[in-house]
Design a protein around this motif. Sequence first.
Motif, PDB file in Angstrom:
ATOM      1  N   THR A 153      20.611 -21.265  51.951  1.00  0.00           N
ATOM      2  CA  THR A 153      19.288 -21.423  51.347  1.00  0.00           C
ATOM      3  C   THR A 153      18.162 -21.199  52.350  1.00  0.00           C
ATOM      4  O   THR A 153      17.229 -20.432  52.103  1.00  0.00           O
ATOM      5  CB  THR A 153      19.137 -22.857  50.776  1.00  0.00           C
ATOM      6  OG1 THR A 153      20.318 -23.173  50.078  1.00  0.00           O
ATOM      7  CG2 THR A 153      17.943 -22.978  49.878  1.00  0.00           C
ATOM      8  N   GLU A 154      18.283 -21.898  53.473  1.00  0.00           N
ATOM      9  CA  GLU A 154      17.223 -21.839  54.503  1.00  0.00           C
ATOM     10  C   GLU A 154      16.883 -20.399  54.876  1.00  0.00           C
ATOM     11  O   GLU A 154      15.714 -19.999  54.909  1.00  0.00           O
ATOM     12  CB  GLU A 154      17.760 -22.593  55.734  1.00  0.00           C
ATOM     13  CG  GLU A 154      16.756 -22.850  56.797  1.00  0.00           C
ATOM     14  CD  GLU A 154      15.878 -24.067  56.448  1.00  0.00           C
ATOM     15  OE1 GLU A 154      15.184 -24.486  57.339  1.00  0.00           O
ATOM     16  OE2 GLU A 154      15.880 -24.557  55.297  1.00  0.00           O
TER      17      GLU A 154
ATOM     18  N   ARG B 237      24.584 -19.270  41.926  1.00  0.00           N
ATOM     19  CA  ARG B 237      24.050 -19.960  43.116  1.00  0.00           C
ATOM     20  C   ARG B 237      23.294 -21.208  42.693  1.00  0.00           C
ATOM     21  O   ARG B 237      22.320 -21.130  41.934  1.00  0.00           O
ATOM     22  CB  ARG B 237      23.092 -19.033  43.890  1.00  0.00           C
ATOM     23  CG  ARG B 237      23.780 -18.218  44.970  1.00  0.00           C
ATOM     24  CD  ARG B 237      22.776 -17.565  45.894  1.00  0.00           C
ATOM     25  NE  ARG B 237      22.264 -18.489  46.903  1.00  0.00           N
ATOM     26  CZ  ARG B 237      22.079 -18.177  48.177  1.00  0.00           C
ATOM     27  NH1 ARG B 237      22.359 -16.951  48.616  1.00  0.00           N
ATOM     28  NH2 ARG B 237      21.597 -19.059  49.028  1.00  0.00           N
ATOM     29  N   LYS B 238      23.723 -22.348  43.238  1.00  0.00           N
ATOM     30  CA  LYS B 238      23.090 -23.621  42.850  1.00  0.00           C
ATOM     31  C   LYS B 238      21.615 -23.644  43.242  1.00  0.00           C
ATOM     32  O   LYS B 238      20.788 -24.250  42.587  1.00  0.00           O
ATOM     33  CB  LYS B 238      23.813 -24.789  43.524  1.00  0.00           C
ATOM     34  CG  LYS B 238      25.198 -25.024  42.967  1.00  0.00           C
ATOM     35  CD  LYS B 238      25.618 -26.498  43.133  1.00  0.00           C
ATOM     36  CE  LYS B 238      26.915 -26.810  42.421  1.00  0.00           C
ATOM     37  NZ  LYS B 238      28.100 -26.264  43.094  1.00  0.00           N
ATOM     38  N   ASP B 239      21.299 -22.969  44.376  1.00  0.00           N
ATOM     39  CA  ASP B 239      19.923 -23.004  44.882  1.00  0.00           C
ATOM     40  C   ASP B 239      19.077 -21.858  44.312  1.00  0.00           C
ATOM     41  O   ASP B 239      17.965 -21.620  44.777  1.00  0.00           O
ATOM     42  CB  ASP B 239      19.929 -22.913  46.419  1.00  0.00           C
ATOM     43  CG  ASP B 239      20.613 -21.640  46.911  1.00  0.00           C
ATOM     44  OD1 ASP B 239      21.105 -20.846  46.078  1.00  0.00           O
ATOM     45  OD2 ASP B 239      20.661 -21.434  48.146  1.00  0.00           O
TER      46      ASP B 239
ATOM     47  N   ASN C 272      15.534 -22.699  43.368  1.00  0.00           N
ATOM     48  CA  ASN C 272      14.689 -23.064  44.523  1.00  0.00           C
ATOM     49  C   ASN C 272      14.155 -21.800  45.175  1.00  0.00           C
ATOM     50  O   ASN C 272      12.988 -21.731  45.583  1.00  0.00           O
ATOM     51  CB  ASN C 272      15.485 -23.810  45.615  1.00  0.00           C
ATOM     52  CG  ASN C 272      16.157 -25.033  45.085  1.00  0.00           C
ATOM     53  OD1 ASN C 272      15.862 -25.472  43.982  1.00  0.00           O
ATOM     54  ND2 ASN C 272      17.080 -25.610  45.856  1.00  0.00           N
ATOM     55  N   ILE C 273      15.030 -20.799  45.244  1.00  0.00           N
ATOM     56  CA  ILE C 273      14.645 -19.534  45.875  1.00  0.00           C
ATOM     57  C   ILE C 273      13.561 -18.849  45.024  1.00  0.00           C
ATOM     58  O   ILE C 273      12.544 -18.382  45.537  1.00  0.00           O
ATOM     59  CB  ILE C 273      15.895 -18.634  46.055  1.00  0.00           C
ATOM     60  CG1 ILE C 273      16.859 -19.289  47.063  1.00  0.00           C
ATOM     61  CG2 ILE C 273      15.521 -17.231  46.516  1.00  0.00           C
ATOM     62  CD1 ILE C 273      18.231 -18.662  47.159  1.00  0.00           C
TER      63      ILE C 273
ATOM     64  N   HIS D 189      10.272 -20.675  45.370  1.00  0.00           N
ATOM     65  CA  HIS D 189       9.647 -20.391  46.663  1.00  0.00           C
ATOM     66  C   HIS D 189       8.960 -19.018  46.624  1.00  0.00           C
ATOM     67  O   HIS D 189       7.835 -18.860  47.100  1.00  0.00           O
ATOM     68  CB  HIS D 189      10.711 -20.440  47.760  1.00  0.00           C
ATOM     69  CG  HIS D 189      10.151 -20.380  49.138  1.00  0.00           C
ATOM     70  ND1 HIS D 189       9.409 -21.398  49.688  1.00  0.00           N
ATOM     71  CD2 HIS D 189      10.192 -19.404  50.076  1.00  0.00           C
ATOM     72  CE1 HIS D 189       9.026 -21.055  50.914  1.00  0.00           C
ATOM     73  NE2 HIS D 189       9.489 -19.842  51.169  1.00  0.00           N
TER      74      HIS D 189
ATOM     75  N   ASP E 288      16.380 -25.037  33.863  1.00  0.00           N
ATOM     76  CA  ASP E 288      15.815 -24.427  35.068  1.00  0.00           C
ATOM     77  C   ASP E 288      15.240 -23.051  34.761  1.00  0.00           C
ATOM     78  O   ASP E 288      14.165 -22.690  35.246  1.00  0.00           O
ATOM     79  CB  ASP E 288      16.908 -24.258  36.133  1.00  0.00           C
ATOM     80  CG  ASP E 288      17.291 -25.586  36.750  1.00  0.00           C
ATOM     81  OD1 ASP E 288      16.446 -26.496  36.726  1.00  0.00           O
ATOM     82  OD2 ASP E 288      18.426 -25.709  37.249  1.00  0.00           O
TER      83      ASP E 288
ATOM     84  N   SER F  24      11.332 -21.844  35.074  1.00  0.00           N
ATOM     85  CA  SER F  24      11.199 -21.060  36.307  1.00  0.00           C
ATOM     86  C   SER F  24      10.088 -20.020  36.207  1.00  0.00           C
ATOM     87  O   SER F  24       9.526 -19.787  35.141  1.00  0.00           O
ATOM     88  CB  SER F  24      12.515 -20.343  36.615  1.00  0.00           C
ATOM     89  OG  SER F  24      12.649 -19.226  35.753  1.00  0.00           O
TER      90      SER F  24
END
Length: 292
Positions: free
Chosen positions: A30-31, A58-60, A63-64, A67, A91, A95
């Motif tokens: 993720t980072e 992808r669980k993240d 978040n991506i 961002h 989600d 989103s």
Amino acid sequence: MEYIWNITGRCNLSCEYCWDRFKLENEMPTEAALILIDQLATEGCETIIFTGGEPLIRKDFFNIVSHASQKGIKNLKICTNGLLIKKRIHDLVDSAITEIHISLDDTINTKFRNNIDILKENIRLLVERVNLESCKIVLVSVLDMEAIERFENVVEFAESLGIKSSFQFPSLLKHRTLSEYAVSNYKEDKTREIIEKLNKLYSKYTGTLDFFSKFYIDKSQKFYLEGIKPQLCGAGKQFKVISPSGELWDCYHKKQRKSDDIDSCFSEQCLIWTRSDNRAKRIINLINAKQG
Ligand SMILES: C[S@@+](CC[C@H](N)C(=O)[O-])C[C@H]1O[C@@H](n2cnc3c(N)ncnc32)[C@H](O)[C@@H]1O
């Protein structure tokens, strides 16, 4: 510039014809993905197409996406096989995704993907829940040479839901049984028949048929591109490909392909991407004019 980001190599399906060349690559944590977004945003990137593998695995993923939106990237599109839509519906609806391409492929021929009932249910759910003003939904099918009579079912299904549909030619991938099959059946007469059929559908369903998202080209099949050949290949200029581990490719086939000479670019594996409605309409008009 569009960035086609193969955000994962993992997938919940294993379609034999799939061209995914990054299947076995490790994906960025993720980072690292967030840092890459920062870099893309700094470069002025306006469009990311998340694909894979199956992005919704992808669980993240959201978040991506979130961002990217916060960093001002306006067009956030996803290509998905649609099977995880129900699981991730909250989600997805919340989103910043602006375009959802759902690969039906199999709606026209259930031998490739066999989860059509679940998929249709998921598409209906999505249409019910998503704001179609801010998020476009497109049903994408890879053209199966044997299924020409069934293309219209897909367009009708899309029209009944008030969403778009689109078809793409299969790309030849060597050493892949099913695409070899698809392309070996891809004879000139059949190709012409398909183009004519698509043109007729296009006249009938102008508002529903979105675009032919990809034109497959190989040396023996240039006939349908006569007069519609673009001057430049978009690789590296109109689009770039990001691999799951974060490598940047100019096109799916070569990491660096900087040539402006389109002839030197065309190979048996080359695709012309015709993603925008306008470009596709221009091409359709040219084909129609050619057919008299
Ligand atoms: C590789 S998939 C990845 C994203 C997601 N898992 C999905 O199914 O949409 C992206 C798109 O490529 C298409 N595709 C895969 N292999 C292809 C091929 N050999 N020729 C043309 N399109 C292909 C799929 O049908 C899908 O619409």
